[in-house]
Design an enzyme around this catalytic site. Structure first.
Site, PDB file in Angstrom:
ATOM      1  N   SER A  48      31.431  29.147  36.434  1.00 17.66           N
ATOM      2  CA  SER A  48      33.208  29.732  36.268  1.00 17.66           C
ATOM      3  C   SER A  48      34.253  28.720  35.568  1.00 17.66           C
ATOM      4  O   SER A  48      35.017  29.486  35.230  1.00 17.66           O
ATOM      5  CB  SER A  48      33.235  29.944  37.947  1.00 17.66           C
ATOM      6  N   GLY A  74      24.566  38.344  43.571  1.00 21.61           N
ATOM      7  CA  GLY A  74      24.423  38.618  44.793  1.00 21.61           C
ATOM      8  C   GLY A  74      22.902  38.151  44.502  1.00 21.61           C
ATOM      9  O   GLY A  74      21.324  38.702  43.640  1.00 21.61           O
ATOM     10  N   CYS A  82      40.451  44.136  41.564  1.00 22.22           N
ATOM     11  CA  CYS A  82      40.330  42.836  43.297  1.00 22.22           C
ATOM     12  C   CYS A  82      40.446  41.658  41.630  1.00 22.22           C
ATOM     13  O   CYS A  82      39.764  41.731  40.790  1.00 22.22           O
ATOM     14  CB  CYS A  82      38.691  42.507  43.228  1.00 22.22           C
ATOM     15  N   CYS A 109      43.499  37.608  48.504  1.00 25.44           N
ATOM     16  CA  CYS A 109      43.170  36.369  48.858  1.00 25.44           C
ATOM     17  C   CYS A 109      43.698  35.356  48.809  1.00 25.44           C
ATOM     18  O   CYS A 109      44.124  33.916  49.714  1.00 25.44           O
ATOM     19  CB  CYS A 109      41.624  36.298  48.581  1.00 25.44           C
ATOM     20  N   CYS A 145      38.776  38.255  52.291  1.00 27.98           N
ATOM     21  CA  CYS A 145      38.512  39.281  51.713  1.00 27.98           C
ATOM     22  C   CYS A 145      38.164  40.382  52.734  1.00 27.98           C
ATOM     23  O   CYS A 145      37.370  40.362  53.230  1.00 27.98           O
ATOM     24  CB  CYS A 145      38.250  38.906  50.923  1.00 27.98           C
ATOM     25  N   CYS A 180      27.908  42.389  46.401  1.00 30.21           N
ATOM     26  CA  CYS A 180      26.786  43.196  45.753  1.00 30.21           C
ATOM     27  C   CYS A 180      26.973  43.367  44.263  1.00 30.21           C
ATOM     28  O   CYS A 180      27.812  43.616  43.848  1.00 30.21           O
ATOM     29  CB  CYS A 180      26.199  44.350  47.097  1.00 30.21           C
ATOM     30  N   ASN A 227      27.838  48.456  46.842  1.00 26.95           N
ATOM     31  CA  ASN A 227      29.230  47.559  46.655  1.00 26.95           C
ATOM     32  C   ASN A 227      30.106  47.023  47.040  1.00 26.95           C
ATOM     33  O   ASN A 227      30.603  48.106  46.692  1.00 26.95           O
ATOM     34  CB  ASN A 227      29.140  46.880  45.170  1.00 26.95           C
ATOM     35  N   GLY A 228      30.545  45.968  48.265  1.00 29.49           N
ATOM     36  CA  GLY A 228      32.135  46.363  48.769  1.00 29.49           C
ATOM     37  C   GLY A 228      32.134  46.173  50.506  1.00 29.49           C
ATOM     38  O   GLY A 228      31.112  46.746  50.658  1.00 29.49           O
ATOM     39  N   ASP A 279      37.497  27.227  39.160  1.00 22.66           N
ATOM     40  CA  ASP A 279      38.594  28.805  39.242  1.00 22.66           C
ATOM     41  C   ASP A 279      38.621  28.669  40.378  1.00 22.66           C
ATOM     42  O   ASP A 279      39.796  29.666  40.873  1.00 22.66           O
ATOM     43  CB  ASP A 279      37.116  29.349  38.800  1.00 22.66           C
TER      44      ASP A 279
HETATM   45  P1  AMP Z   1      34.317  25.232  47.412  1.00 22.75           P
HETATM   46  O1  AMP Z   1      33.323  24.209  46.998  1.00 22.75           O
HETATM   47  O2  AMP Z   1      33.119  25.360  48.808  1.00 22.75           O
HETATM   48  O3  AMP Z   1      35.937  24.793  47.418  1.00 22.75           O
HETATM   49  O4  AMP Z   1      33.692  26.285  47.150  1.00 22.75           O
HETATM   50  C1  AMP Z   1      34.629  25.896  44.941  1.00 22.75           C
HETATM   51  C2  AMP Z   1      33.489  26.210  44.353  1.00 22.75           C
HETATM   52  O5  AMP Z   1      32.231  28.038  44.914  1.00 22.75           O
HETATM   53  C3  AMP Z   1      34.320  26.624  43.075  1.00 22.75           C
HETATM   54  O6  AMP Z   1      33.149  26.445  42.317  1.00 22.75           O
HETATM   55  C4  AMP Z   1      34.196  28.313  43.204  1.00 22.75           C
HETATM   56  O7  AMP Z   1      33.177  28.753  41.101  1.00 22.75           O
HETATM   57  C5  AMP Z   1      32.453  28.708  43.752  1.00 22.75           C
HETATM   58  N1  AMP Z   1      33.182  30.035  44.822  1.00 22.75           N
HETATM   59  C6  AMP Z   1      33.819  30.254  44.909  1.00 22.75           C
HETATM   60  N2  AMP Z   1      34.013  31.567  45.728  1.00 22.75           N
HETATM   61  C7  AMP Z   1      32.707  31.984  45.916  1.00 22.75           C
HETATM   62  C8  AMP Z   1      32.405  32.697  46.468  1.00 22.75           C
HETATM   63  N3  AMP Z   1      33.029  33.914  47.305  1.00 22.75           N
HETATM   64  N4  AMP Z   1      31.172  32.293  46.736  1.00 22.75           N
HETATM   65  C9  AMP Z   1      30.141  32.119  46.047  1.00 22.75           C
HETATM   66  N5  AMP Z   1      30.656  30.612  45.760  1.00 22.75           N
HETATM   67  C10 AMP Z   1      31.990  30.639  44.532  1.00 22.75           C
END
Ligand code: AMP
Length: 458
Positions: free
Chosen positions: A297, A36, A250, A448, A396, A8, A114-115, A360
């Site tokens: 990202s 969010g 974090c 994580c 997490c 959040c 948030n958290g 990322d």
């Molecule tokens: P996936 O397609 O399930 O492998 O998710 C990877 C993508 O989701 C990456 O492009 C990340 O930038 C994004 N991502 C990573 N963690 C989260 C998160 N907690 N919530 C939403 N998006 C995420």
């Protein structure tokens, strides 16, 4: 562990001069929308009014969807808090929206969180034991009820907040509004971010510094881990009694979650991502024609990789920013379609090229599989995948929404296997040892990736 996992964003404003602050909260929430997209809300009050009351509007949806100009104009006051919420599917119900407003012995108490609190069972049992028959899965409701309960035997609301916070285990950035005070609290580990800004005599708090500038305020400082900051018409004062030696910020805020123009605990998010890209190249170099990143990202890390390698950076994907995150779509088919809807490829940039693709993180692997396929259909010769974080292996407990272990692709598959599944030429992750340098040697929560939780949770 708590049954609702939330990511959040929170904001708060106290303007001692008669002012109407709701539009500022709205702008602040707009700039925290990345934290969010499921629900949002604003609660305001007028600290100078004869009959103190709180006006609150909250609903499911994006900030711009929930608040019309007319609605915003009904929220009048000089003090207020706001919240954007993102939760896992299944719990996305209207009752869980924040800020929470409840009646207590001194009038109304409003709270946004948030958290994620990890000892909710204990907190709930205590309420039941002391006579408040109370069943909820919401962290924020439990916190608010504890504050209300403690206020009866406390000199001030800050004291009630302190007594409550002493019992909380987990991660929190809290904004709390009593009839005359705005209180901001950050958990003793400093897991979730929270910062303070100022414009003239008006104080502003927010989850991220990018929201301060959106509210016209200047960044003053991060709220310290374990700090209880109280804002009244006399200004600010802090209580550090919750402070402890161990801090654990974090790392995922820097990797993915926070906005690129924010700075948290003295480290700019953009710099941390650039650094991760540079470190990734140093550990896992590759010969290629272009470096590209997954928008948004992966872009800064891709730039860092390009800088360290000397390979030119180029944009291979265009992102349609007006579609919600694909991550939260419930079924796998919908998720895959979501990736394609969100990103389209610039064929001429990649045709005939050896491409380094930086993102990322890999969670389920859906995004990567789709992007490699798109790159190859556009004529890329090779796709070398570089991930600017280590393999995502553990849940997490502190508020980042992560699927179950079963769904985390890295828990069952090595980098080579994932590379084969997603169709890359090579796949490498950032090393766990590099996280500290990435975040300028701040004390970190890296649970994580390592499974080592700051309070030793299992
Ligand atoms: P996936 O397609 O399930 O492998 O998710 C990877 C993508 O989701 C990456 O492009 C990340 O930038 C994004 N991502 C990573 N963690 C989260 C998160 N907690 N919530 C939403 N998006 C995420």
């Amino acid at each position: 562990m708590s049954s609702i996992h939330e990511e959040c964003g929170v904001v708060g404003i106290y303007a001692p001069v008669k002012d109407n602050i709701a539009p500022y909260l709205y702008y602040g929430l707009l700039s925290l929308q990345h934290r969010g997209q499921e629900a949002c809300g604003i609660a305001v009050t007028d600290t100078g009014a004869k009959h103190l009351d709180v006006s609150c509007i909250k609903d499911m949806g994006l900030v711009a969807e929930v608040f019309s100009k007319e609605q915003l104009s009904t929220l009048r006051g000089n003090m207020g808090i706001g919240h954007v919420r993102y939760s896992t599917t299944g719990e996305s119900i209207r009752e869980n929206t924040q800020p929470l407003v409840l009646n207590y012995c001194k009038g109304k108490l409003s709270l946004a969180h948030n958290g994620n609190i990890v000892n909710t069972d204990e907190l709930r049992e205590e309420l039941i034991r002391t006579g408040a028959i109370f069943h909820t899965t919401m962290d924020s409701e439990l916190i608010a009820f504890h504050i209300a309960k403690n206020r009866v035997h406390s000199e001030s609301v800050e004291e009630a907040v302190y007594k409550t916070a002493k019992k909380l285990k987990g991660a929190y950035g809290l904004v709390i509004m009593s009839p005359k005070k705005l209180i901001a609290v950050r958990d003793p580990f400093g897991i979730r971010p929270l910062c303070l800004g100022k414009k003239d005599l008006t104080y502003v708090v927010a989850s991220e510094s990018c929201a301060l500038s959106a509210m016209g305020a200047e960044f003053i400082r991060d709220i310290e881990p374990g700090e209880i900051l109280t804002i009244t018409e006399d200004g600010i004062r802090s209580d550090y009694s919750l402070r402890q030696e161990k801090k654990a910020h974090c790392i995922f805020e820097y990797i993915y979650f926070a906005r690129i123009d924010s700075a948290i605990d003295g480290v700019k998010v953009y710099d941390a991502r650039m650094k991760a890209g540079e470190l990734l190249y140093k550990r896992h170099p590759v010969d290629a024609d272009i470096v590209t990143g997954v928008p948004e990202s992966g872009i800064a890390a891709a730039k860092g990789f390009a800088k360290a390698s000397g390979i030119p950076f180029d944009l291979a994907f265009h992102k349609n920013s007006y579609i919600g995150r694909t991550f939260i779509k419930p079924s796998q088919d919908e998720r895959a379609l979501g990736v394609q809807m969100k990103l389209s490829i610039l064929e001429e940039v990649v045709r005939g090229k050896r491409v380094v693709l930086v993102d990322d993180s890999i969670v389920r692997g859906t995004t990567m599989e789709n992007l490699v396929r798109m790159l190859k259909s556009a004529g890329a010769k090779e796709v070398h995948i570089r991930i600017s974080s280590p393999p995502f292996l553990h849940p997490c407990y502190y508020g980042v929404d992560v699927p179950t272990n079963k769904e985390l692709i890295a828990t069952k598959n090595s980098a080579d296997t994932i590379n084969r599944i997603v169709g890359g030429a090579s796949l490498e992750y950032l090393d766990v040892e590099d996280l500290s340098e990435m975040a300028d040697h701040l004390p970190l929560c890296t649970a994580c990736f390592t499974g080592e939780y700051p309070a030793g949770e299992k």
